[in-house]
Design an enzyme around this catalytic site. Structure first.
Site, PDB file in Angstrom:
ATOM      1  N   GLU A  43      13.765  41.576  -5.621  1.00  0.00           N
ATOM      2  CA  GLU A  43      14.155  40.417  -6.102  1.00  0.00           C
ATOM      3  C   GLU A  43      15.994  41.530  -6.231  1.00  0.00           C
ATOM      4  O   GLU A  43      16.440  39.996  -5.597  1.00  0.00           O
ATOM      5  CB  GLU A  43      13.467  39.872  -7.369  1.00  0.00           C
ATOM      6  CG  GLU A  43      14.572  38.735  -7.615  1.00  0.00           C
ATOM      7  CD  GLU A  43      13.871  38.535  -9.446  1.00  0.00           C
ATOM      8  OE1 GLU A  43      12.534  38.259  -8.747  1.00  0.00           O
ATOM      9  OE2 GLU A  43      14.146  37.971 -10.126  1.00  0.00           O
ATOM     10  N   ASP A  44      16.044  42.299  -6.349  1.00  0.00           N
ATOM     11  CA  ASP A  44      17.256  42.770  -7.018  1.00  0.00           C
ATOM     12  C   ASP A  44      17.969  44.044  -5.756  1.00  0.00           C
ATOM     13  O   ASP A  44      19.282  43.934  -5.913  1.00  0.00           O
ATOM     14  CB  ASP A  44      17.564  43.433  -8.639  1.00  0.00           C
ATOM     15  CG  ASP A  44      17.262  42.032  -9.261  1.00  0.00           C
ATOM     16  OD1 ASP A  44      17.117  40.683  -9.074  1.00  0.00           O
ATOM     17  OD2 ASP A  44      16.643  42.723 -10.715  1.00  0.00           O
TER      18      ASP A  44
END
Ligand code: ZN
Length: 184
Positions: free
Chosen positions: A68-69
């Site tokens: 996600e990051d």
């Protein structure tokens, strides 16, 4: 002994990988802690509070925010950590092509369809995040935004319940503390 060694080795491999991926990131809190503190905290909560010793769950906890990051791909996780770890991380990953509000809504909708492993990771994630928000609120967050976050987190965890009583109780404790601190 051999089993312990395998678990330690696989966890250290995941920690090293996640630390490299998150190396330039900081947490949103006022203390701007290194990002890696958070996935380590999530795995530590699973180990200590949830008494989880399952290698896949613990590795996935360390890796849960990498897709996600950071630039990490699911293929990369599969190659290095196997399909089971990849699948749990995938379950803990929002679809970044969607707007933030929609992603948050879907976390609530999808919670009750998660695997038992992903439920553990997600509850520990919420315990860590809620704890951080009480202790070191992001400086740019208004009281209203903090309240909204607390209530949203409660909704997500509602859908994850039924499999991990110790984690759920720990979440309830931090939730009560968070609600008190924001006057809910
Ligand atoms: Zn997280």
């Amino acid at each position: 002994m051999t089993e312990n060694n395998n678990l330690s080795g696989s966890l250290l491999q995941a920690i090293l990988f996640a630390a490299e991926k998150h190396r330039d990131q900081r947490r949103k809190g006022a203390d701007q802690a290194p990002y890696i503190n958070h996935p380590i905290a999530v795995a530590e909560i699973l180990w200590r509070v949830g008494e989880i010793r399952d290698e896949v769950t613990l590795q996935a906890a360390i890796l849960h925010d990498t897709v996600e990051d950071t630039d990490t791909t699911l293929e990369e996780l599969e190659r290095l950590f196997g399909t089971e770890v990849r699948d749990v991380v995938m379950e803990a990953t929002d679809d970044k092509s969607l707007p933030k509000a929609e992603r948050k809504r879907l976390q609530v909708v999808h919670a009750s369809h998660k695997s038992i492993r992903a439920r553990a990771v997600k509850i520990a994630d919420k315990i860590s995040n809620l704890g951080d928000i009480i202790r070191t609120p992001p400086p740019d967050w208004t009281a209203k935004r903090i309240c909204e976050y607390v209530l949203w987190s409660e909704q997500v965890v509602a859908g994850l319940r039924g499999y991990h009583p110790a984690l759920e109780a720990a979440y309830d404790a931090v939730l009560a503390e968070a609600k008190k601190s924001v006057g809910l």
